[in-house]
Write an enzyme that holds these catalytic residues in place. Structure first.
Site, mmCIF file in Angstrom:
data_model
loop_
_atom_site.group_PDB
_atom_site.id
_atom_site.type_symbol
_atom_site.label_atom_id
_atom_site.label_comp_id
_atom_site.label_asym_id
_atom_site.label_seq_id
_atom_site.Cartn_x
_atom_site.Cartn_y
_atom_site.Cartn_z
ATOM 1 C CE1 TYR A 126 -3.266 2.937 1.039
ATOM 2 C CE2 TYR A 126 -1.623 3.222 2.923
ATOM 3 C CZ TYR A 126 -2.707 3.659 2.199
ATOM 4 O OH TYR A 126 -3.223 4.965 2.383
HETATM 5 N N1 LIG Z 1 -7.028 4.894 7.180
HETATM 6 C C1 LIG Z 1 -6.197 5.654 7.210
HETATM 7 O O1 LIG Z 1 -5.732 5.800 8.320
HETATM 8 C C2 LIG Z 1 -5.589 6.667 6.070
HETATM 9 C C3 LIG Z 1 -4.585 7.392 6.365
HETATM 10 C C4 LIG Z 1 -4.091 8.366 5.398
HETATM 11 C C5 LIG Z 1 -4.552 8.324 4.185
HETATM 12 N N2 LIG Z 1 -5.442 7.387 4.013
HETATM 13 C C6 LIG Z 1 -6.134 7.472 2.473
HETATM 14 O O2 LIG Z 1 -7.380 8.021 2.483
HETATM 15 C C7 LIG Z 1 -8.073 7.214 1.512
HETATM 16 C C8 LIG Z 1 -9.441 7.931 1.533
HETATM 17 O O3 LIG Z 1 -9.980 7.462 2.962
HETATM 18 P P1 LIG Z 1 -11.204 6.998 3.192
HETATM 19 O O4 LIG Z 1 -11.702 6.785 4.637
HETATM 20 O O5 LIG Z 1 -12.292 7.800 2.584
HETATM 21 O O6 LIG Z 1 -11.679 5.539 2.438
HETATM 22 P P2 LIG Z 1 -12.854 4.646 2.017
HETATM 23 O O7 LIG Z 1 -13.821 5.338 3.034
HETATM 24 O O8 LIG Z 1 -12.142 3.343 1.984
HETATM 25 O O9 LIG Z 1 -13.105 5.046 0.513
HETATM 26 C C9 LIG Z 1 -12.281 4.668 -0.555
HETATM 27 C C10 LIG Z 1 -13.247 4.561 -1.675
HETATM 28 O O10 LIG Z 1 -12.783 4.192 -2.877
HETATM 29 C C11 LIG Z 1 -13.587 3.453 -3.644
HETATM 30 N N3 LIG Z 1 -13.136 2.322 -4.573
HETATM 31 C C12 LIG Z 1 -12.351 1.037 -4.181
HETATM 32 N N4 LIG Z 1 -12.238 0.480 -5.282
HETATM 33 C C13 LIG Z 1 -12.797 1.193 -6.526
HETATM 34 C C14 LIG Z 1 -12.655 1.131 -7.726
HETATM 35 N N5 LIG Z 1 -12.209 -0.014 -8.540
HETATM 36 N N6 LIG Z 1 -13.164 1.971 -8.474
HETATM 37 C C15 LIG Z 1 -13.602 3.157 -7.966
HETATM 38 N N7 LIG Z 1 -13.651 3.359 -6.698
HETATM 39 C C16 LIG Z 1 -13.236 2.289 -5.776
HETATM 40 C C17 LIG Z 1 -14.543 2.661 -2.741
HETATM 41 O O11 LIG Z 1 -15.838 2.345 -3.260
HETATM 42 P P3 LIG Z 1 -16.697 1.184 -2.474
HETATM 43 O O12 LIG Z 1 -17.758 2.231 -1.630
HETATM 44 O O13 LIG Z 1 -17.764 0.728 -3.663
HETATM 45 O O14 LIG Z 1 -16.163 0.313 -1.754
HETATM 46 C C18 LIG Z 1 -14.642 3.759 -1.484
HETATM 47 O O15 LIG Z 1 -15.880 4.255 -1.741
HETATM 48 C C19 LIG Z 1 -7.833 5.957 1.664
HETATM 49 O O16 LIG Z 1 -8.035 5.207 0.444
HETATM 50 C C20 LIG Z 1 -6.214 5.938 1.944
HETATM 51 O O17 LIG Z 1 -5.432 5.746 0.624
HETATM 52 C C21 LIG Z 1 -5.947 6.445 4.927
#
Ligand SMILES: NC(=O)c1ccc[n+]([C@@H]2O[C@H](COP(=O)([O-])OP(=O)(O)OC[C@H]3O[C@@H](n4cnc5c(N)ncnc54)[C@H](OP(=O)(O)O)[C@@H]3O)[C@@H](O)[C@H]2O)c1
Length: 212
Positions: A126
């Protein structure tokens, strides 16, 4: 502005749509699952189906907009393969669509410390995927801004952040990340900057102006 968001049903994105709407923007919500369309619409974005893993060219779904936000991610529980196909390749496909459609502005939701490998093997994939996506964006020739939040929480927004090129590890509510992304979209002068983002002491607009 007309703004398209990839990963529009994601947790940050769902908090971002209403802010962008109240700032006077039109929002296109790119989603992979048609069952999410009503929720995304209720949050203020016009849903358009776009699965970045099954489509090589997503330019038609992206359409003619003024700015793009990459808010997608394979998410927790996904394996190494999907870190690559969503977090890296998906971001690059959105860059390709930007170039094809003549869209200059691209705001990336990245992640802090991705050049410092830690955690298990999947987490390291990742980190590498996010790092390569950010590098591709920095070299894309687009008007990019990369925001690299620390650990995300579902706490209520604090409205106080720390923002800078290299911060100590920390956490931040998703709602504050959404507010920062919205502010950045209204500040074209933030193009060409990559910043870490955590909760902190400064108001969002003040922190961004100080980081410029
Ligand atoms: N978790 C942490 O602590 C952290 C820290 C720093 C940065 N981040 C980054 O911040 C990002 C956003 O965070 P979040 O919490 O808003 O993430 P999230 O809720 O997991 O949202 C990610 C979205 O991406 C979509 N997705 C997945 N596969 C896809 C595809 N093939 N085509 C189109 N869309 C797709 C998902 O769709 P579905 O709704 O259909 O599943 C989901 O709606 C994370 O993905 C990560 O990279 C995370």
């Amino acid at each position: 502005m007309k703004i398209a968001i990839l990963g529009a049903h994601g947790q940050i994105a769902m908090l971002l749509h209403p802010i962008l709407r109240s700032n006077g923007h039109e929002v296109i919500g790119l989603i992979r699952n048609p069952e999410h369309a009503d929720e995304v619409q209720s949050a203020g974005a016009r849903p358009v189906i776009c699965d970045v893993e099954t489509q090589d060219d997503i330019s038609e779904a992206v359409g003619k907009v003024d700015a793009l936000v990459f808010a997608a991610g394979a998410g927790p529980g996904s394996g190494a393969d999907r870190k690559w196909t969503v977090d890296r390749d998906g971001a690059i496909k959105l860059m390709d669509a930007a170039k094809k459609n003549g869209i200059r502005r691209y705001v990336m939701i990245g992640a802090m410390k991705v050049e410092e490998p830690r955690g298990n093997e999947v987490f390291q994939v990742y980190q590498k995927a996010k790092s390569e996506a950010d590098k591709a964006l920095r070299e894309s020739g687009l008007d990019w801004t990369i925001i690299r939040p620390g650990r995300l929480t579902d706490d209520l927004p604090k409205g106080r952040i720390a923002l800078g090129p290299d911060l100590e590890s920390g956490e931040i509510p998703r709602a504050d990340v959404a507010a920062v992304v919205a502010e950045i979209l209204d500040m074209p002068e933030t193009a060409g900057y990559q910043w870490d983002l955590t909760s902190g002491d400064s108001q969002i607009d003040v922190a961004i102006r100080q980081a410029l």
